[in-house]
Design an enzyme around this catalytic site. Sequence first.
Site, mmCIF file in Angstrom:
data_model
loop_
_atom_site.group_PDB
_atom_site.id
_atom_site.type_symbol
_atom_site.label_atom_id
_atom_site.label_comp_id
_atom_site.label_asym_id
_atom_site.label_seq_id
_atom_site.Cartn_x
_atom_site.Cartn_y
_atom_site.Cartn_z
ATOM 1 C CG ASN A 123 -0.420 0.699 2.416
ATOM 2 O OD1 ASN A 123 -0.531 1.929 2.531
ATOM 3 N ND2 ASN A 123 0.197 -0.055 3.318
ATOM 4 C CG PHE A 127 -0.542 9.202 6.993
ATOM 5 C CD1 PHE A 127 -0.531 7.853 7.306
ATOM 6 C CD2 PHE A 127 0.497 10.003 7.486
ATOM 7 C CE1 PHE A 127 0.487 7.307 8.085
ATOM 8 C CE2 PHE A 127 1.506 9.469 8.261
ATOM 9 C CZ PHE A 127 1.511 8.123 8.549
ATOM 10 C CB SER A 188 3.647 5.626 7.417
ATOM 11 O OG SER A 188 3.236 5.603 6.059
ATOM 12 C CG ASN A 190 3.085 4.555 1.820
ATOM 13 O OD1 ASN A 190 3.881 4.207 0.950
ATOM 14 N ND2 ASN A 190 2.375 3.683 2.521
ATOM 15 C CB THR A 191 4.148 10.626 5.090
ATOM 16 O OG1 THR A 191 2.773 10.247 5.086
ATOM 17 C CG2 THR A 191 4.260 12.122 5.331
ATOM 18 C CE LYS A 233 2.468 0.189 12.898
ATOM 19 N NZ LYS A 233 1.088 0.052 12.435
ATOM 20 C CG ASN A 262 4.123 1.273 9.608
ATOM 21 O OD1 ASN A 262 3.464 0.845 8.649
ATOM 22 N ND2 ASN A 262 3.835 2.387 10.234
HETATM 23 C C1 LIG Z 1 -3.700 -0.619 3.572
HETATM 24 C C2 LIG Z 1 -2.871 -0.406 4.805
HETATM 25 C C3 LIG Z 1 -2.929 0.818 5.453
HETATM 26 C C4 LIG Z 1 -2.170 1.029 6.608
HETATM 27 N N1 LIG Z 1 -2.241 2.233 7.250
HETATM 28 C C5 LIG Z 1 -1.542 2.423 8.382
HETATM 29 C C6 LIG Z 1 -1.651 3.635 9.103
HETATM 30 O O1 LIG Z 1 -2.405 4.541 8.738
HETATM 31 N N2 LIG Z 1 -0.912 3.773 10.237
HETATM 32 C C7 LIG Z 1 -0.076 2.785 10.701
HETATM 33 O O2 LIG Z 1 0.567 2.952 11.733
HETATM 34 N N3 LIG Z 1 0.025 1.617 10.037
HETATM 35 C C8 LIG Z 1 -0.684 1.420 8.910
HETATM 36 N N4 LIG Z 1 -0.577 0.222 8.251
HETATM 37 C C9 LIG Z 1 0.368 -0.804 8.773
HETATM 38 C C10 LIG Z 1 -0.342 -1.820 9.651
HETATM 39 O O3 LIG Z 1 -0.906 -1.213 10.790
HETATM 40 C C11 LIG Z 1 0.666 -2.903 10.101
HETATM 41 O O4 LIG Z 1 1.666 -2.305 10.901
HETATM 42 C C12 LIG Z 1 1.347 -3.591 8.926
HETATM 43 O O5 LIG Z 1 0.449 -3.775 7.874
HETATM 44 C C13 LIG Z 1 1.937 -4.934 9.324
HETATM 45 O O6 LIG Z 1 0.939 -5.796 9.830
HETATM 46 P P1 LIG Z 1 0.208 -6.919 8.921
HETATM 47 O O7 LIG Z 1 1.270 -7.717 8.271
HETATM 48 O O8 LIG Z 1 -0.663 -7.673 9.883
HETATM 49 O O9 LIG Z 1 -0.590 -6.161 7.911
HETATM 50 C C14 LIG Z 1 -1.324 -0.005 7.101
HETATM 51 C C15 LIG Z 1 -1.301 -1.243 6.442
HETATM 52 C C16 LIG Z 1 -2.058 -1.451 5.318
HETATM 53 C C17 LIG Z 1 -1.989 -2.789 4.630
#
Ligand SMILES: Cc1cc2nc3c(=O)[nH]c(=O)nc-3n(C[C@H](O)[C@H](O)[C@H](O)COP(=O)(O)O)c2cc1C
Length: 355
Positions: A123, A127, A188, A190-191, A233, A262
Site C-alpha cells: 500500500n 495517510f 509509515s 508513504n509520507t 510505532k 509497520n
Molecule cells: C492498507 C494499509 C494501510 C495502513 N495504514 C496504516 C496507518 O495509517 N498507520 C499505521 O501505523 N500503520 C498502517 N498500516 C500498517 C499496519 O498497521 C501494520 O503495521 C502492517 O500492515 C503490518 O501488519 P500486517 O502484516 O498484519 O498487515 C497499514 C497497512 C495497510 C496494509
Amino acid sequence: MSVGGVAYRRVARPVLFRMGKGDPEVVHHRTLSALARVSRSAPALRLLGGLRRRHPSPRTVFGVDFPSAVGLAAGMDKDGVALKAWPALGFGHVEVGTVTAHPQPGNPRPRLFRLPASGAIINRMGFNNSGAQALAARLATTGRIGVPLGISLGKSKITPVDEAVGDYLTSLRAVYPFADYIAVNVSSPNTPGLRTLQDRAPLDELLAALTTEAGSLAWSLGQRRTPVPVLVKIAPDLTDQAIADLLEVCVDRGIAGLIATNTTLTRPGLAAGDAATAAEAGGLSGRPLAPRSLEVVRFVTAHCDLPVIGVGGIGTVDDGLRMLDAGASLLQLYTGFIFGGPPLVTSLNKAIAAR
Ligand SMILES: Cc1cc2nc3c(=O)[nH]c(=O)nc-3n(C[C@H](O)[C@H](O)[C@H](O)COP(=O)(O)O)c2cc1C
C-alpha cells in the site's frame, strides 16, 4: 483450520476479492461501510457478537486493561467509522488512525494492491484521513467501545518535516480525551521524510514535546492521575543500531511501549506469481513481513523492558503464538485479517486463552 476459517477462505473471501472489479480499495470501503452500519445498530452488534465464542485472555499492559491479546492494527479504520463492530468481531483493542492535523486525501489511486500468492499487500495510501478534529468529533458521539482504543498520530503531508512537532501536538490535543493510548507513527513509508523522525535528535524533540503535552492535558482534564500512555510505532527497515538508539530515546522520554512493526520497503520472499505487483511502490505487509517483525520484536524485548505490541505478518495461530513467544505483550492484525477474516481472530483468541 477452523470450519469458520475454511468457510471464510472458500466462500466469503473469493466473493469479497472479486468485488469492485477486484480493486482492493473498493472492497475496503464497502466492507467498512457495512461494518459502520453494524456499528450504529445495537441489534446488529448483538447478533454479530452472539455468533462468536468468547475466549478472554485478560492482561494489563502499560497500565491499560485489555480483555484479550489480539487487536486491530492502525490503517484499517483510519477515521473510526466502524468502531463498535471490531470488538464484536473479537478484537480486544482497536487502533484507529493514522490521523493527521490536516484532513488529506492521500496518494492518487490505485494505491492498494493484493499479492494473493504471497498472502501480502502493498500500500501507498499516504495517510488518507478526515483529520484529527473530525475523528475527535466522531469519538465524542460514539462513546466507549468496550475495549481499549488506541489513536495513531502522523504528520500531515503539507507540513514540512522540521515543523512536524507542532503538527503532532495539534492532533494530540484534539484526540487526547478519547484515547486509552496514543501511537506515534514515525514509520509509515508513504509520507516523504516521515521515517527520518525515527532518528535520534528529531525523535527526542518530538517525544519530549508529546509526553510533556500529554502530562499537561492529563492535569488540565483532571480525569486521570497518570497521562495516557504514549507508544512509538517503528519500521522494520531500521538497522539494529538505529533501533538501539531509538529505544534509548524512548526510555529516556518515558515512552510506555513500542509497536513493532509497520510495513517494509523491502520485498522479501514473494511468490513468483506476485512478481509484477511487487514492483509497485509502497509498504509491504503480510506473510513475507513476519520473519523481520519477529526479529524486531525479539531485539526490542532483549534490549529494554518496554512492552511491545507485535504486528506484521500474523496470518495463522502459530504466527501469533510465535510473536508472543518473541516477547510481545499484545498482537495486532491487518493483512492476516484480510486473508483470514474474523475466524482468524477467534482462533487466535482461543489458542491464547488456552495457554
Ligand atoms: C492498507 C494499509 C494501510 C495502513 N495504514 C496504516 C496507518 O495509517 N498507520 C499505521 O501505523 N500503520 C498502517 N498500516 C500498517 C499496519 O498497521 C501494520 O503495521 C502492517 O500492515 C503490518 O501488519 P500486517 O502484516 O498484519 O498487515 C497499514 C497497512 C495497510 C496494509
